[in-house]
Enzyme design. Structure first.
Site, PDB file in Angstrom:
ATOM      1  N   TYR A  98      52.767  43.429  27.679  1.00 32.40           N
ATOM      2  CA  TYR A  98      51.974  42.188  27.654  1.00 32.40           C
ATOM      3  C   TYR A  98      51.628  41.806  26.210  1.00 32.40           C
ATOM      4  O   TYR A  98      50.474  41.790  25.800  1.00 32.40           O
ATOM      5  CB  TYR A  98      50.703  42.322  28.502  1.00 32.40           C
ATOM      6  CG  TYR A  98      51.014  42.685  29.926  1.00 32.40           C
ATOM      7  CD1 TYR A  98      51.425  41.712  30.833  1.00 32.40           C
ATOM      8  CD2 TYR A  98      50.955  44.006  30.357  1.00 32.40           C
ATOM      9  CE1 TYR A  98      51.758  42.046  32.128  1.00 32.40           C
ATOM     10  CE2 TYR A  98      51.286  44.346  31.667  1.00 32.40           C
ATOM     11  CZ  TYR A  98      51.681  43.356  32.543  1.00 32.40           C
ATOM     12  OH  TYR A  98      52.005  43.695  33.822  1.00 32.40           O
ATOM     13  N   GLU A 141      38.610  46.506  24.873  1.00 31.66           N
ATOM     14  CA  GLU A 141      38.774  45.659  26.062  1.00 31.66           C
ATOM     15  C   GLU A 141      40.135  44.968  26.071  1.00 31.66           C
ATOM     16  O   GLU A 141      40.764  44.839  27.118  1.00 31.66           O
ATOM     17  CB  GLU A 141      37.652  44.608  26.149  1.00 31.66           C
ATOM     18  CG  GLU A 141      36.277  45.185  26.435  1.00 31.66           C
ATOM     19  CD  GLU A 141      36.188  45.874  27.799  1.00 31.66           C
ATOM     20  OE1 GLU A 141      37.032  45.596  28.668  1.00 31.66           O
ATOM     21  OE2 GLU A 141      35.286  46.711  27.977  1.00 31.66           O
ATOM     22  N   TYR A 178      35.754  38.113  31.902  1.00 32.31           N
ATOM     23  CA  TYR A 178      35.487  39.548  32.012  1.00 32.31           C
ATOM     24  C   TYR A 178      35.234  40.169  30.638  1.00 32.31           C
ATOM     25  O   TYR A 178      34.235  40.860  30.421  1.00 32.31           O
ATOM     26  CB  TYR A 178      36.668  40.256  32.715  1.00 32.31           C
ATOM     27  CG  TYR A 178      36.573  41.750  32.579  1.00 32.31           C
ATOM     28  CD1 TYR A 178      35.776  42.490  33.437  1.00 32.31           C
ATOM     29  CD2 TYR A 178      37.235  42.421  31.538  1.00 32.31           C
ATOM     30  CE1 TYR A 178      35.656  43.856  33.289  1.00 32.31           C
ATOM     31  CE2 TYR A 178      37.118  43.790  31.377  1.00 32.31           C
ATOM     32  CZ  TYR A 178      36.325  44.497  32.251  1.00 32.31           C
ATOM     33  OH  TYR A 178      36.187  45.843  32.096  1.00 32.31           O
ATOM     34  N   ASP A 228      34.993  44.081  37.038  1.00 36.38           N
ATOM     35  CA  ASP A 228      36.363  44.612  37.011  1.00 36.38           C
ATOM     36  C   ASP A 228      36.744  45.081  38.423  1.00 36.38           C
ATOM     37  O   ASP A 228      35.990  44.878  39.377  1.00 36.38           O
ATOM     38  CB  ASP A 228      36.500  45.737  35.967  1.00 36.38           C
ATOM     39  CG  ASP A 228      35.810  47.021  36.399  1.00 36.38           C
ATOM     40  OD1 ASP A 228      35.029  46.990  37.380  1.00 36.38           O
ATOM     41  OD2 ASP A 228      36.060  48.069  35.771  1.00 36.38           O
TER      42      ASP A 228
END
Ligand code: SF4
Length: 331
Positions: free
Chosen positions: A61, A16, A99, A117
């Protein structure tokens, strides 16, 4: 997908985090590499951070990678390697939002939390013909509440996976398979003919523009590098000598020589290459820039404390993808 159907919270968490802001096809390789090198949370927690960042290279990121390391250490050292097993505890982990917490809670422990999502937003927006923008605060709240209401509380893991897969393969963003869709009879958007108008997005984000000009300064078999340490994109990754600007700079041989001389005390540098302008889109930023290679006959006094790294060892350092897309010309 290798993580589908698994119950190991470590693997679910890893997948994830890797898949946040990353396409599945791209994330797959990284997931497999991480599981291969760090089969357990202890392996990840005790690994060299430079090695982890190097493996993460290209995913972007990088804050995700930093949080991954912090959370692995926390679970390994403070929780004896045992992953938390309630939603409330999972969501306190660094880098884990609603999430990801719902995904871990439902897939690993079959707890009744709806995973919302992009696929789920789209399916719900169409099935219920909801026009509230999915990227607005009110929209997020509305869709999360609805998702929780329609969740199958007896089979949350199966349900979450099913609705995501349905969105990815049937109720697709473009050309959804409405003609053969089993939910057609219940689909409000289909009945009123607004399928292609949903979901609604409030606005496209205005992107900040940044120009990064990298000077690749070579002296003998070394190149000047430095580690990015400020709270910004690419923290902890390496880069070359940088000039950043809010506007485009037009470089030519004269302006390059002038800059090297006035700012760095470099005289008679041999400029060997000036790249074309390259671009990278990040979520909130548009990065543009050029790479300027120059060879120095000596290192000026004010750069002697800099990190001059052997060229043949550069591939051991983690660089952002923006820099890696430039292929160094070694002369
Ligand atoms: Fe999606 Fe079309 Fe099925 Fe409605 S009928 S759920 S829009 S695929």
């Amino acid at each position: 997908m290798p993580w589908k159907g698994i119950k190991d919270p470590y693997k679910i968490w890893l997948s994830e985090i890797i898949l946040q802001q990353t396409r599945v096809e791209q994330g797959l390789d990284y997931y497999e590499k991480f599981i291969f090198f760090f089969p357990s949370v202890h392996d990840l927690a005790t690994a060299d951070e430079g090695v982890i960042f190097k493996l993460w290279e290209g995913l972007g990121y990088y804050n995700r990678c930093k949080n991954l390391i912090t959370t692995a250490k926390y679970i390994s050292e403070k929780l004896n390697g045992i992953f938390p097993n309630t939603y409330q505890d999972i969501i306190t982990l660094k880098g884990v939002g609603p999430y990801t917490a719902a995904a871990i809670a439902s897939f690993a422990y079959n707890l009744p939390f709806a995973v919302v999502d992009g696929n789920v937003f789209r399916v719900l927006a169409r099935l219920f013909a909801i026009e509230t923008p999915i990227d607005s605060t009110i929209g997020k709240h509305e869709f999360n509440e609805l998702a929780q209401q329609v969740l199958d509380k007896n089979e949350p893991a199966l349900y979450n996976q099913a609705i995501m897969d349905f969105g990815a393969t049937v109720c697709k963003p473009v050309n959804p398979e409405c003609g053969t869709c089993t939910l057609q009879q219940h689909c409000r958007a289909y009945q009123v003919g607004v399928v292609n108008k949903l979901p609604v997005k409030e606005k496209t984000l205005l992107k900040r523009k940044r120009w990064l000009y990298y000077f690749i300064l070579q002296h003998q078999d070394t190149i000047l590098v430095s580690k990015r340490t400020s709270k910004d994109i690419w923290e902890n990754l390496y880069e070359y000598y940088l000039i950043e600007s809010d506007a485009e700079i037009l470089w030519n041989d004269t302006s390059i020589q002038q800059h090297l001389h006035h700012q760095l005390g470099i005289k008679n540098a041999k400029v060997t290459s000036v790249s074309l302008m390259v671009k990278q889109h990040l979520t909130h930023q548009l990065i543009q820039g050029q790479f300027i290679q120059a060879t120095l006959s000596s290192i000026p006094h004010n750069l002697q404390q800099g990190q001059w790294h052997p060229i043949n060892q550069l591939d051991k350092l983690p660089f952002p993808q923006f820099i890696n897309q430039y292929k160094l010309i070694v002369g």
